[in-house]
Design a protein around this motif. Structure first.
Motif, PDB file in Angstrom:
ATOM      1  N   TYR A  25       0.850  -1.190   0.000  1.00 45.58           N
ATOM      2  CA  TYR A  25       0.000   0.000   0.000  1.00 45.58           C
ATOM      3  C   TYR A  25       0.890   1.246   0.000  1.00 45.58           C
ATOM      4  O   TYR A  25       1.986   1.242   0.594  1.00 45.58           O
TER       5      TYR A  25
ATOM      6  N   ASP B  69       1.095   4.019   1.607  1.00 43.09           N
ATOM      7  CA  ASP B  69       1.576   4.575   2.876  1.00 43.09           C
ATOM      8  C   ASP B  69       2.613   3.680   3.558  1.00 43.09           C
ATOM      9  O   ASP B  69       3.231   4.094   4.542  1.00 43.09           O
TER      10      ASP B  69
ATOM     11  N   ARG C  15       0.036  -1.683  11.087  1.00 41.59           N
ATOM     12  CA  ARG C  15      -0.260  -0.723  10.022  1.00 41.59           C
ATOM     13  C   ARG C  15      -0.980  -1.380   8.855  1.00 41.59           C
ATOM     14  O   ARG C  15      -1.835  -0.753   8.209  1.00 41.59           O
TER      15      ARG C  15
ATOM     16  N   GLU D 187      -4.876  -2.716  10.322  1.00 40.83           N
ATOM     17  CA  GLU D 187      -5.880  -1.741  10.771  1.00 40.83           C
ATOM     18  C   GLU D 187      -6.826  -1.369   9.635  1.00 40.83           C
ATOM     19  O   GLU D 187      -8.016  -1.164   9.854  1.00 40.83           O
ATOM     20  N   ARG D 188      -6.331  -1.327   8.415  1.00 42.91           N
ATOM     21  CA  ARG D 188      -7.169  -0.964   7.267  1.00 42.91           C
ATOM     22  C   ARG D 188      -8.169  -2.090   6.926  1.00 42.91           C
ATOM     23  O   ARG D 188      -9.090  -1.880   6.140  1.00 42.91           O
ATOM     24  N   ARG D 189      -7.966  -3.284   7.483  1.00 39.03           N
ATOM     25  CA  ARG D 189      -8.846  -4.415   7.168  1.00 39.03           C
ATOM     26  C   ARG D 189      -9.820  -4.724   8.309  1.00 39.03           C
ATOM     27  O   ARG D 189     -10.399  -5.804   8.370  1.00 39.03           O
ATOM     28  N   ARG D 190      -9.964  -3.755   9.228  1.00 38.61           N
ATOM     29  CA  ARG D 190     -10.783  -3.974  10.418  1.00 38.61           C
ATOM     30  C   ARG D 190     -12.193  -4.428  10.067  1.00 38.61           C
ATOM     31  O   ARG D 190     -12.749  -5.349  10.679  1.00 38.61           O
ATOM     32  N   GLU D 191     -12.796  -3.801   9.072  1.00 41.49           N
ATOM     33  CA  GLU D 191     -14.187  -4.125   8.739  1.00 41.49           C
ATOM     34  C   GLU D 191     -14.322  -5.552   8.224  1.00 41.49           C
ATOM     35  O   GLU D 191     -15.246  -6.278   8.608  1.00 41.49           O
TER      36      GLU D 191
END
Length: 237
Positions: A13, A15, A194, A197-201
């Motif tokens: 990704y 970032d 890092r 966290e973007r895959r929480r859903e």
């Protein structure tokens, strides 16, 4: 000095690129910290780059990827064909996460999305069969995991090295030619935080929170790194 070919099968990704560069560079960090004499060569598989001559490197490692072995990405079939050809020509092959899965899939096993859901965080696996060449007698090891797909069937000639109730085929090998792991010895806890966290859903908050809480526990990434190095350094018979 031995050369490890790193078959990069993903792009990080945006970032994460500046701090981590790629999965291949994460392996460079891990392995060069354990063996300063190992050299590396990178191949951008998603851009169609594959080794043209197996003598370019002493061993090849297929990295992790967001892609599944069953996806229709245009680079999957050429990589699978290359794996089969490399295996026929007695190349030494390593696989981590997606690499673990596609090596199994390409060589006659089967990998697919598991109905058990996500495996995330520090997971312990029990050792079932250690290769005869491996100078270790551990009974369990713990690595960072992040996956939905699993190897459901091992390829012909393979033996399960380690597994767990959640991930039965967490590691497997074929003699002194193939060695794979579902877990990530190259991941650090900070990278895991890092990334996930973007895959929480899609992972689910309860499962991810538990994984985040436990992720700083000591794991066996360096031990598995030494196993990878021992495999790379095996003399040719």
């Amino acid at each position: 000095m031995p050369v490890l070919g790193l078959l990069e099968t993903d792009v990080l990704y945006p970032d994460l690129l500046e701090d981590y560069r790629s999965y291949g560079h994460m392996f460079r960090t891990l392995l060069s910290g354990l063996d300063s004499h190992l050299e590396f060569r990178h191949y951008e598989v998603q851009q169609g780059e594959l080794p043209q001559d197996l003598s370019e490197c002493d061993a090849y490692l297929v990295t992790g990827s967001k892609t599944g072995v069953y996806d229709d990405a245009g680079w999957i079939a050429p990589l699978s064909d290359w794996i089969r050809q490399a295996f026929r020509e007695d190349a030494r092959l390593l696989g981590i996460c997606f690499g673990h899965q596609i090596l199994a899939h390409a060589l006659g096993g089967h990998a697919e999305k598991s109905d058990k859901g996500w495996g995330v965080g520090n997971h312990m696996t029990r050792v079932e069969h250690l290769p005869v060449w491996l100078n270790d007698d551990c009974s369990h090891f713990q690595l960072i995991y992040s996956h939905q797909d699993q190897v459901q069937q091992l390829p012909p000639g393979a033996r399960r090295l380690a597994g767990s109730e959640f991930c039965e085929n967490a590691s497997w090998f074929i003699n002194d030619q193939v060695l794979t792991f579902q877990g990530h010895p190259e991941f650090t806890p900070e990278y895991f935080r890092r990334l996930l966290e973007r895959r929480r859903e899609c992972v689910g908050s309860d499962l991810l929170d538990a994984a985040m809480e436990a992720i700083s526990q000591t794991n066996d990434s360096e031990r598995i790194g030494r196993w990878l190095l021992e495999f790379i350094h095996l003399p040719r018979t």
